[in-house]
Design a protein around this motif. Structure first.
Motif, PDB file in Angstrom:
ATOM      1  N   UNK A   1      -1.142   5.026   4.925  1.00  0.00           N
ATOM      2  CA  UNK A   1      -1.258   4.358   3.636  1.00  0.00           C
ATOM      3  C   UNK A   1      -1.775   5.322   2.581  1.00  0.00           C
ATOM      4  N   UNK A   2      -2.760   6.092   2.976  1.00  0.00           N
ATOM      5  CA  UNK A   2      -3.413   6.990   2.016  1.00  0.00           C
ATOM      6  C   UNK A   2      -2.500   8.139   1.616  1.00  0.00           C
TER       7      UNK A   2
ATOM      8  N   UNK B   1      -6.106   3.246  12.904  1.00  0.00           N
ATOM      9  CA  UNK B   1      -6.521   4.510  12.278  1.00  0.00           C
ATOM     10  C   UNK B   1      -5.312   5.282  11.743  1.00  0.00           C
TER      11      UNK B   1
ATOM     12  N   UNK C   1     -16.012  -1.391  -8.174  1.00  0.00           N
ATOM     13  CA  UNK C   1     -15.719  -0.875  -6.833  1.00  0.00           C
ATOM     14  C   UNK C   1     -16.953  -0.230  -6.244  1.00  0.00           C
TER      15      UNK C   1
ATOM     16  N   UNK D   1      -9.308  -5.950   3.001  1.00  0.00           N
ATOM     17  CA  UNK D   1      -7.957  -6.162   2.448  1.00  0.00           C
ATOM     18  C   UNK D   1      -7.069  -6.852   3.494  1.00  0.00           C
TER      19      UNK D   1
ATOM     20  N   UNK E   1     -10.606  -6.739  -3.205  1.00  0.00           N
ATOM     21  CA  UNK E   1     -11.342  -6.296  -2.003  1.00  0.00           C
ATOM     22  C   UNK E   1     -11.826  -4.858  -2.083  1.00  0.00           C
ATOM     23  N   UNK E   2     -12.805  -4.588  -1.246  1.00  0.00           N
ATOM     24  CA  UNK E   2     -13.275  -3.220  -1.070  1.00  0.00           C
ATOM     25  C   UNK E   2     -13.277  -2.926   0.429  1.00  0.00           C
ATOM     26  N   UNK E   3     -12.593  -1.873   0.816  1.00  0.00           N
ATOM     27  CA  UNK E   3     -12.510  -1.518   2.231  1.00  0.00           C
ATOM     28  C   UNK E   3     -11.252  -2.088   2.868  1.00  0.00           C
ATOM     29  N   UNK E   4     -10.684  -1.327   3.808  1.00  0.00           N
ATOM     30  CA  UNK E   4      -9.392  -1.684   4.406  1.00  0.00           C
ATOM     31  C   UNK E   4      -9.455  -2.990   5.198  1.00  0.00           C
TER      32      UNK E   4
ATOM     33  N   UNK F   1     -10.760 -10.806 -11.022  1.00  0.00           N
ATOM     34  CA  UNK F   1     -11.187  -9.407 -11.121  1.00  0.00           C
ATOM     35  C   UNK F   1     -11.532  -9.057 -12.567  1.00  0.00           C
TER      36      UNK F   1
ATOM     37  N   UNK G   1      -3.947   3.617   8.531  1.00  0.00           N
ATOM     38  CA  UNK G   1      -4.807   3.858   7.366  1.00  0.00           C
ATOM     39  C   UNK G   1      -4.434   5.176   6.688  1.00  0.00           C
TER      40      UNK G   1
ATOM     41  N   UNK H   1      -5.615  -6.534  -2.759  1.00  0.00           N
ATOM     42  CA  UNK H   1      -5.936  -5.202  -3.303  1.00  0.00           C
ATOM     43  C   UNK H   1      -6.711  -5.315  -4.620  1.00  0.00           C
ATOM     44  N   UNK H   2      -6.524  -6.438  -5.338  1.00  0.00           N
ATOM     45  CA  UNK H   2      -7.242  -6.638  -6.597  1.00  0.00           C
ATOM     46  C   UNK H   2      -8.739  -6.852  -6.352  1.00  0.00           C
TER      47      UNK H   2
ATOM     48  N   UNK I   1       0.816  -1.218   0.000  1.00  0.00           N
ATOM     49  CA  UNK I   1       0.000   0.000   0.000  1.00  0.00           C
ATOM     50  C   UNK I   1       0.842   1.257   0.000  1.00  0.00           C
TER      51      UNK I   1
END
Lengths: 264, 268
Positions: free
Chosen positions: B154-155, B148, B268, B215, B209-212, B261, B151, B206-207, B28
């Motif tokens: 990562x972003x 938190x 998504x 993942x 999933x949706x949401x941390x 995928x 996260x 990551x391919x 990430x």
């Protein structure tokens, strides 16, 4: 509550060269200041100095009477909890499958203590801002699946859930089509009108500065060339000095467009 | 089935889960190279600890990997004009040089040193299983407690730093845990192979999933599957190196996720 920002004799040096030299810049609470200038004039550097991301080699950066420049990293981080920051697109990873709600909730992270998880009240506030920015139907979609304009809205919501005392935006309209550029501009305008929060906004395009942006700081080669009410700065010859070409500013529907002066 | 089999399977599952979980953050943050860099530091540490006659050379791995992790944490791209990945490449080349220098100096048991590159289930002991389990639990606790903060790191580290998240502190802790986790799993998975165990399960998650949270859980599970299946193949073949089997399985898992995928046209 809005915050006051004061920079005095700030110098940033890189490889022995001074890339930013601000003698004096006072931003009283409730000010909406636009920072404009050519490429490499130091706009983003100034914004990063203001939020304490870059520590100046010299001078003081006071945030509500506390000098950010002399604080240690831990105290500086604590003070920055009151700064809402929206960076340029290159500075965040939009490819991760975070949901829109997760990204907005990131704004509450610094509000809570280091080891304390987010609570129900935090998520209520998150949902309030998601609703307010018209993103309710998309809250469980991933951030990466949104358009550039929607992503920018999410980042604004993320900054606002922090309940910031000052909002700093680095070219929020870049890479967007003109419809989205103006939508984002109008959102920022509304936010300012409703909250009277202190705002610093960097923009290349003068027409993207909201109508309520009453003050312009024009940077040229790392120094402030002009600083004052928008009308005065746009009417002065400072823009021609900075851009090194004949320019004129025309106002259409309350937006100020600056362009090379027509020869006709 | 003897008790060694169960011990190997348990150790493999825990190692896969912890490297899969680490991978979520490493992939990430777009620095998958960190696995190779730290594992080579750990190898150099083990070899030099052996050369110095230290009784338990794993301490050499722990020290070298933690020092390397902290050096990475010290790289501030905005100040040093050095991208984290470039810093990693420089550190990696240094560690590779030190590893081969150490290997050149080792007179006896060179095959054991080479085994560090490929990994082997023969290295698994009850004590190893306990150590990697404690390490995996510590890593899991860290990701829960600092969920938190990790996260937002990562972003965007810029957003984290600008808005008052103690990002340097959390990032340093994470890198230290990274070094420790990789060094305790090194002998079993292998220095060259651990890289793909970090990257592949997380990239697969990551391919699809949706949401941390999704993942994190998926990458941990896929990491576990990679090692368990890889270990089973290695165990029953009796001659295939563990690391190679694990890598091939984890690559296959990534391929399946990518194809899924693509075929499912997952929105998504």
């Amino acid at each position: 509550m809005s915050s006051r920002l004061s920079l005095s004799n700030v110098k940033i040096k890189r490889s022995g060269r001074t890339i930013l030299h601000i003698d004096n810049l006072q931003i009283p609470p409730g000010t909406f200041a636009g920072i404009i200038g050519t490429n490499g004039a130091g706009k983003t550097t100034l914004l990063k100095v203001c939020c304490g991301l870059i520590k100046p080699n010299q001078g003081s950066v006071e945030f509500d009477d506390t000098n950010l420049a002399v604080l240690g990293p831990w105290k500086r981080a604590n003070l920055r909890k009151r700064i809402g920051y929206i960076p340029q697109a290159a500075e965040y990873n939009s490819e991760l499958p975070f949901t829109l709600r997760e990204v907005v909730a990131m704004g509450r992270i610094s509000v809570r203590a280091l080891l304390s998880p987010l609570r129900r009240q935090d998520y209520e506030y998150v949902d309030h801002w998601i609703d307010k920015l018209g993103l309710t139907n998309r809250r469980n979609q991933t951030f990466r699946s949104l358009s550039g304009g929607e992503q920018q809205k999410v980042l604004i919501a993320r900054a606002m859930v922090q309940n910031p005392a000052i909002l700093m935006l680095d070219e929020p309209g870049s890479n967007l089509d003109f419809n989205w550029k103006y939508q984002i501009t109008d959102i920022i305008d509304d936010l300012y009108q409703q909250t009277n929060i202190t705002i610093l906004m960097v923009s290349h395009e003068t027409n993207l500065l909201p109508r309520s942006c009453g003050r312009i700081v024009l940077l040229h080669q790392g120094k402030i060339l002009a600083d004052g009410p928008a009308e005065e700065v746009f009417a002065s010859d400072a823009l021609e000095i900075a851009y090194q070409c004949p320019v004129e500013t025309v106002e259409v529907a309350g937006r100020k467009y600056t362009a090379i002066k027509s020869k006709v | 089935m003897d008790s060694f089999f169960y011990l190997v399977m348990f150790a493999g599952a825990v190692a896969g889960a912890s490297t899969g979980l680490l991978g979520v953050y490493i992939v990430g943050m777009r620095m998958p190279f960190i696995g190779t860099c730290i594992s080579h530091a750990a190898m150099a540490g083990i070899i030099f600890a052996s050369l110095l006659g230290i009784e338990n050379p794993i301490w050499g791995a722990v020290a070298a990997s933690v020092i390397t992790s902290m050096s990475l944490a010290a790289i501030r791209p905005e100040k040093s004009r050095l991208d984290t990945n470039v810093g990693l490449a420089i550190l990696f080349s240094l560690m590779l040089g030190l590893t081969f220098l150490g290997m050149g100096l080792v007179q006896d048991s060179r095959s054991e040193v080479l085994g560090l590159l490929w990994g082997s289930i023969l290295f698994v002991r009850q004590r190893t299983a306990v150590i990697i389990t404690v390490m995996a639990l510590t890593l899991a606790a860290f990701t829960i407690v600092f969920n938190k903060e990790m996260k937002v790191l990562l972003f965007s580290r810029s957003i984290a730093a600008a808005t008052g998240v103690h990002e340097s502190f959390v990032y340093c802790l994470f890198l230290a845990l990274c070094g420790l986790t990789l060094s305790v799993n090194l002998k079993m998975i292998g220095g060259l192979m651990i890289f793909s165990l970090i990257t592949n399960p997380a990239a697969a998650a990551y391919q699809i999933c949706r949401g941390h949270k999704s993942v994190v859980l998926t990458a941990t599970l896929l990491g576990m599957l990679s090692t368990v299946i890889g270990f089973l193949i290695s165990f029953y073949s009796k001659k295939l190196p563990t690391g190679a089997c694990v890598v091939i399985v984890s690559s296959a898992i990534f391929a399946i996720a990518a194809i899924y995928r693509h075929i499912a046209g997952k929105e998504d």
